[in-house]
Design a protein around this motif. Structure first.
Motif, mmCIF file in Angstrom:
data_model
loop_
_atom_site.group_PDB
_atom_site.id
_atom_site.type_symbol
_atom_site.label_atom_id
_atom_site.label_comp_id
_atom_site.label_asym_id
_atom_site.label_seq_id
_atom_site.Cartn_x
_atom_site.Cartn_y
_atom_site.Cartn_z
ATOM 1 N N ILE A 74 24.154 38.792 47.397
ATOM 2 C CA ILE A 74 25.375 38.616 48.202
ATOM 3 C C ILE A 74 26.636 38.738 47.350
ATOM 4 O O ILE A 74 27.717 38.949 47.886
ATOM 5 N N LEU A 75 26.520 38.636 46.012
ATOM 6 C CA LEU A 75 27.722 38.602 45.168
ATOM 7 C C LEU A 75 28.141 39.968 44.632
ATOM 8 O O LEU A 75 28.979 40.059 43.739
ATOM 9 N N THR A 76 27.589 41.027 45.211
ATOM 10 C CA THR A 76 27.986 42.376 44.779
ATOM 11 C C THR A 76 29.473 42.635 45.044
ATOM 12 O O THR A 76 30.141 43.288 44.246
ATOM 13 N N ILE A 77 29.995 42.113 46.163
ATOM 14 C CA ILE A 77 31.417 42.355 46.498
ATOM 15 C C ILE A 77 32.352 41.669 45.493
ATOM 16 O O ILE A 77 33.232 42.332 44.924
ATOM 17 N N GLY A 84 33.645 39.625 37.234
ATOM 18 C CA GLY A 84 32.743 39.486 36.084
ATOM 19 C C GLY A 84 31.515 38.649 36.370
ATOM 20 O O GLY A 84 31.325 37.581 35.777
ATOM 21 N N LEU A 85 30.675 39.124 37.265
ATOM 22 C CA LEU A 85 29.454 38.401 37.629
ATOM 23 C C LEU A 85 28.415 38.482 36.509
ATOM 24 O O LEU A 85 28.186 39.535 35.935
ATOM 25 N N TYR A 86 27.799 37.339 36.216
ATOM 26 C CA TYR A 86 26.645 37.354 35.309
ATOM 27 C C TYR A 86 25.692 36.234 35.728
ATOM 28 O O TYR A 86 26.080 35.315 36.468
ATOM 29 N N PHE A 87 24.446 36.334 35.308
ATOM 30 C CA PHE A 87 23.441 35.342 35.698
ATOM 31 C C PHE A 87 22.930 34.617 34.465
ATOM 32 O O PHE A 87 22.450 35.248 33.532
ATOM 33 N N SER A 88 23.065 33.284 34.464
ATOM 34 C CA SER A 88 22.515 32.471 33.370
ATOM 35 C C SER A 88 21.096 32.089 33.744
ATOM 36 O O SER A 88 20.851 31.673 34.876
ATOM 37 N N GLU A 89 20.183 32.206 32.800
ATOM 38 C CA GLU A 89 18.777 31.859 33.061
ATOM 39 C C GLU A 89 18.674 30.407 33.531
ATOM 40 O O GLU A 89 19.138 29.487 32.861
ATOM 41 N N GLY A 90 18.104 30.233 34.715
ATOM 42 C CA GLY A 90 17.898 28.886 35.248
ATOM 43 C C GLY A 90 19.142 28.231 35.830
ATOM 44 O O GLY A 90 19.095 27.108 36.300
ATOM 45 N N GLU A 91 20.278 28.930 35.781
ATOM 46 C CA GLU A 91 21.525 28.317 36.266
ATOM 47 C C GLU A 91 22.150 29.039 37.447
ATOM 48 O O GLU A 91 23.109 28.570 38.033
#
Length: 344
Positions: A74-77, A84-91
């Motif tokens: 959903i956060l592509t927009i 600056g979207l990024y994904f933290s492992e487990g967060e």
């Protein structure tokens, strides 16, 4: 195109109750984990049309599901808007540049379709791979839900920054929501043009608002999206899902949407009593039932099916997404039970 899933949304007769499951392509499948490892990280997986297609098809190849849903996020927009979207492992998801002021909102672009061509390429690739086996669902996050992530800089338990803006600077929040609604309209329109047969709006955090704030800051913007998409694509069904939105169902049904998604905190027959045959209803088995034995899954499926008193207009789903530690064999039990006990 005659599919039970589409027919249910259009309240036409179905041969059986159709089923698909939120997060059906995901971490509970070993083949998904292998593909994600190959991609390197989550967003690389989303941005590679072949791999996004592969993971979309994995549950379709494994289970007798009635619809595929685009593998994306959903956060592509907000990502395309430069946060600056990024994904933290487990967060979970985070943004390097969250929205902090009216000036930040004024700066963000509204039309981000050019930055999202990877999503539309994935839709087209999946549509071709499906070869009319089942319909393809496209989706977006709701403006309110997207706004919470953008203002909080990630997920939140209290939504302090978003609610601070809601009460202190409502005009700033409305500007952001308006921009997001326009972005979502362009995004969903392009998904339909690329091959999506049906659309969903996920309003994950609509349930954290009071009644009036829900109507003003969440549902009004979803209604705007429904109206605009219906003007462009009158025959493409749209389903709205507000988690914990059980108290707003009649208002949701009045937006002109085709389906209302419900979570497991409301009863299917109560929902039907409220919205009548105005909309199809999607839901609503408690996702935790997927930890149970096959016998209990069967019993709970029968319970949900027995609650729906109509002949058409029900799409079976979980009340929220399938959790990563569920045994895939239990998914097979679920799908097969729904079909077996609902066959006309």
């Amino acid at each position: 195109m005659s599919f039970d899933y589409i027919n249910a949304l259009q309240k036409k007769p179905t041969t059986r109750t159709p089923i698909w499951v939120m997060r059906q392509a995901g971490r509970y499948l070993p083949e998904y984990r292998a593909t994600r490892k190959q991609a390197g990280d989550f967003m690389s997986l989303c941005k590679n049309k072949e791999l996004a297609c592969e993971v979309t098809m994995q549950p379709i190849d494994r289970f007798d599901l009635d619809a595929a849903i685009l593998f994306s996020d959903i956060l592509t927009i907000p990502d395309a808007m430069g946060l600056g979207l990024y994904f933290s492992e487990g967060e979970g998801p985070k943004f390097t540049s969250p929205i902090q002021s009216l000036a930040d909102i004024e700066k963000i672009p509204t039309d981000v379709t050019n930055e999202l061509t990877y999503v539309f390429d994935a839709v087209a690739t999946i549509k071709k791979a499906l070869n009319n086996r089942v319909p393809l669902i496209g989706f977006s996050g709701s403006p309110w839900t997207l706004a919470t992530y953008m203002i909080e800089g990630g997920s939140s338990k209290t939504f302090a920054n978003t609610k601070r803006m809601l009460f202190n600077e409502p005009q700033a929040l409305h500007l952001l929501l308006d921009k997001l609604a326009d972005s979502v309209i362009g995004y969903l329109n392009q998904q339909v043009l690329s091959g999506a047969d049906s659309l969903m709006l996920f309003d994950t955090w609509g349930g954290v608002l009071s009644k009036q704030n829900y109507l003003d800051f969440s549902l009004d913007y979803m209604a705007k999206i429904v109206k605009s998409i219906k003007a462009l694509h009158p025959t493409v069904p749209i389903t709205l899902f507000s988690k914990n939105g059980g108290k707003h169902l009649t208002d949701i049904a009045d937006t002109g949407c085709d389906g209302v998604g419900i979570d497991w905190t409301v009863e299917l027959d109560d929902v039907q009593a409220q919205v009548g045959d105005k909309v199809a209803i999607q839901g609503n088995l408690d996702p935790a039932v997927m930890y149970a034995t096959p016998e209990i899954i069967e019993k709970e499926v029968k319970k949900v099916l027995s609650k729906f008193k109509g002949n058409t207009g029900h799409i079976f789903n979980l009340g929220h997404g399938i959790t990563p530690d569920v045994d895939p064999e239990n998914m097979k039990v679920l799908v097969d039970c729904v079909h077996k006990f609902s066959a006309r």
